[in-house]
Design a protein around this motif. Sequence first.
Motif, PDB file in Angstrom:
ATOM      1  N   ALA A  69      34.670  54.460 -13.240  1.00 48.75           N
ATOM      2  CA  ALA A  69      33.805  53.646 -12.393  1.00 48.75           C
ATOM      3  C   ALA A  69      32.842  52.829 -13.243  1.00 48.75           C
ATOM      4  O   ALA A  69      32.571  53.152 -14.395  1.00 48.75           O
ATOM      5  CB  ALA A  69      33.013  54.537 -11.441  1.00 48.75           C
ATOM      6  N   THR A  70      32.350  51.764 -12.637  1.00 50.83           N
ATOM      7  CA  THR A  70      31.269  50.981 -13.223  1.00 50.83           C
ATOM      8  C   THR A  70      30.040  51.208 -12.360  1.00 50.83           C
ATOM      9  O   THR A  70      30.097  51.045 -11.139  1.00 50.83           O
ATOM     10  CB  THR A  70      31.612  49.483 -13.244  1.00 50.83           C
ATOM     11  N   VAL A  71      28.943  51.603 -12.989  1.00 50.98           N
ATOM     12  CA  VAL A  71      27.676  51.781 -12.282  1.00 50.98           C
ATOM     13  C   VAL A  71      26.798  50.597 -12.642  1.00 50.98           C
ATOM     14  O   VAL A  71      26.561  50.321 -13.816  1.00 50.98           O
ATOM     15  CB  VAL A  71      26.984  53.100 -12.672  1.00 50.98           C
ATOM     16  N   ILE A  72      26.348  49.880 -11.610  1.00 49.09           N
ATOM     17  CA  ILE A  72      25.485  48.721 -11.797  1.00 49.09           C
ATOM     18  C   ILE A  72      24.102  49.092 -11.275  1.00 49.09           C
ATOM     19  O   ILE A  72      23.947  49.355 -10.080  1.00 49.09           O
ATOM     20  CB  ILE A  72      26.016  47.482 -11.057  1.00 49.09           C
ATOM     21  N   ARG A  73      23.120  49.125 -12.161  1.00 49.50           N
ATOM     22  CA  ARG A  73      21.750  49.464 -11.760  1.00 49.50           C
ATOM     23  C   ARG A  73      20.893  48.205 -11.801  1.00 49.50           C
ATOM     24  O   ARG A  73      20.926  47.464 -12.780  1.00 49.50           O
ATOM     25  CB  ARG A  73      21.175  50.521 -12.691  1.00 49.50           C
ATOM     26  N   VAL A  74      20.141  47.990 -10.714  1.00 53.58           N
ATOM     27  CA  VAL A  74      19.237  46.837 -10.632  1.00 53.58           C
ATOM     28  C   VAL A  74      17.853  47.346 -10.274  1.00 53.58           C
ATOM     29  O   VAL A  74      17.703  48.351  -9.585  1.00 53.58           O
ATOM     30  CB  VAL A  74      19.735  45.790  -9.603  1.00 53.58           C
ATOM     31  N   TYR A  75      16.843  46.632 -10.755  1.00 56.00           N
ATOM     32  CA  TYR A  75      15.460  47.025 -10.494  1.00 56.00           C
ATOM     33  C   TYR A  75      15.061  46.511  -9.113  1.00 56.00           C
ATOM     34  O   TYR A  75      15.149  45.317  -8.837  1.00 56.00           O
ATOM     35  CB  TYR A  75      14.528  46.461 -11.566  1.00 56.00           C
ATOM     36  N   GLY A  76      14.658  47.419  -8.234  1.00 56.86           N
ATOM     37  CA  GLY A  76      14.256  47.057  -6.883  1.00 56.86           C
ATOM     38  C   GLY A  76      15.246  47.595  -5.866  1.00 56.86           C
ATOM     39  O   GLY A  76      16.253  48.209  -6.199  1.00 56.86           O
ATOM     40  N   ARG A  77      14.946  47.366  -4.591  1.00 57.42           N
ATOM     41  CA  ARG A  77      15.818  47.815  -3.500  1.00 57.42           C
ATOM     42  C   ARG A  77      16.623  46.628  -2.995  1.00 57.42           C
ATOM     43  O   ARG A  77      16.057  45.651  -2.529  1.00 57.42           O
ATOM     44  CB  ARG A  77      14.999  48.443  -2.386  1.00 57.42           C
ATOM     45  N   TYR A  78      17.936  46.728  -3.111  1.00 61.54           N
ATOM     46  CA  TYR A  78      18.833  45.647  -2.723  1.00 61.54           C
ATOM     47  C   TYR A  78      19.925  46.173  -1.808  1.00 61.54           C
ATOM     48  O   TYR A  78      20.270  47.354  -1.843  1.00 61.54           O
ATOM     49  CB  TYR A  78      19.488  45.009  -3.955  1.00 61.54           C
ATOM     50  N   GLN A  79      20.486  45.268  -1.021  1.00 61.21           N
ATOM     51  CA  GLN A  79      21.675  45.521  -0.217  1.00 61.21           C
ATOM     52  C   GLN A  79      22.721  44.505  -0.643  1.00 61.21           C
ATOM     53  O   GLN A  79      22.392  43.361  -0.937  1.00 61.21           O
ATOM     54  CB  GLN A  79      21.367  45.340   1.279  1.00 61.21           C
ATOM     55  N   ALA A  80      23.984  44.907  -0.652  1.00 64.08           N
ATOM     56  CA  ALA A  80      25.073  43.987  -0.980  1.00 64.08           C
ATOM     57  C   ALA A  80      26.362  44.513  -0.383  1.00 64.08           C
ATOM     58  O   ALA A  80      26.521  45.724  -0.185  1.00 64.08           O
ATOM     59  CB  ALA A  80      25.208  43.830  -2.493  1.00 64.08           C
ATOM     60  N   SER A 104      23.287  53.873  -4.042  1.00 61.24           N
ATOM     61  CA  SER A 104      22.209  54.861  -4.006  1.00 61.24           C
ATOM     62  C   SER A 104      20.891  54.162  -4.321  1.00 61.24           C
ATOM     63  O   SER A 104      20.820  53.331  -5.223  1.00 61.24           O
ATOM     64  CB  SER A 104      22.477  56.013  -4.967  1.00 61.24           C
ATOM     65  N   HIS A 105      19.892  54.490  -3.524  1.00 61.52           N
ATOM     66  CA  HIS A 105      18.556  53.918  -3.700  1.00 61.52           C
ATOM     67  C   HIS A 105      17.653  54.976  -4.312  1.00 61.52           C
ATOM     68  O   HIS A 105      17.620  56.115  -3.859  1.00 61.52           O
ATOM     69  CB  HIS A 105      17.966  53.462  -2.364  1.00 61.52           C
ATOM     70  N   HIS A 106      16.966  54.590  -5.347  1.00 59.41           N
ATOM     71  CA  HIS A 106      15.990  55.458  -5.993  1.00 59.41           C
ATOM     72  C   HIS A 106      14.622  54.828  -5.788  1.00 59.41           C
ATOM     73  O   HIS A 106      14.503  53.805  -5.124  1.00 59.41           O
ATOM     74  CB  HIS A 106      16.335  55.622  -7.470  1.00 59.41           C
ATOM     75  N   GLU A 107      13.603  55.396  -6.364  1.00 57.23           N
ATOM     76  CA  GLU A 107      12.240  54.912  -6.110  1.00 57.23           C
ATOM     77  C   GLU A 107      12.091  53.415  -6.381  1.00 57.23           C
ATOM     78  O   GLU A 107      11.607  52.667  -5.548  1.00 57.23           O
ATOM     79  CB  GLU A 107      11.244  55.701  -6.953  1.00 57.23           C
ATOM     80  N   LYS A 108      12.524  52.949  -7.543  1.00 54.13           N
ATOM     81  CA  LYS A 108      12.365  51.537  -7.899  1.00 54.13           C
ATOM     82  C   LYS A 108      13.674  50.927  -8.382  1.00 54.13           C
ATOM     83  O   LYS A 108      13.664  49.922  -9.078  1.00 54.13           O
ATOM     84  CB  LYS A 108      11.307  51.393  -9.002  1.00 54.13           C
TER      85      LYS A 108
END
Length: 124
Positions: A69-80, A104-108
């Motif tokens: 798998a590829t895990v893509i982490r972005v700063y902030g809360r996003y939907q796509a 998955s959504h984390h704190e930031k």
Amino acid sequence: MANLILLVALLRLVGDNMRYPDKVYLLTRLPDDDPNGLNHQVSYQSQVVPANMQQVNLTFAPNGTVYNATVIRVYGRYQADAIGFNDEYVVGNNATTHEIQKVSHHEKQTAFYIIRNEVILHDE
């Protein structure tokens, strides 16, 4: 004091570029005009965001199947609804988009998981 605030802001930007060195297109489906048409193709609205991409092996299935798998982490809360990678995404070409299997959504931070293929262990 103003110089200190400016320095902190610059260090924060540099730090984010180090943690999120890649760019991805977060794609959101647009409403369909004619979803039953013969030449129907999903249309997306895109948003470019800094990201951190990592290749990992994960177990999603209850039977213990392992996937690359590829895990893509972005700063902030996003939907796509889908992801486009910076080096391969072409606007209007849905063959260059990747389906998101898990979010998955984390704190930031938001993490998007894209399954590449199943990993065959010990010639199963």
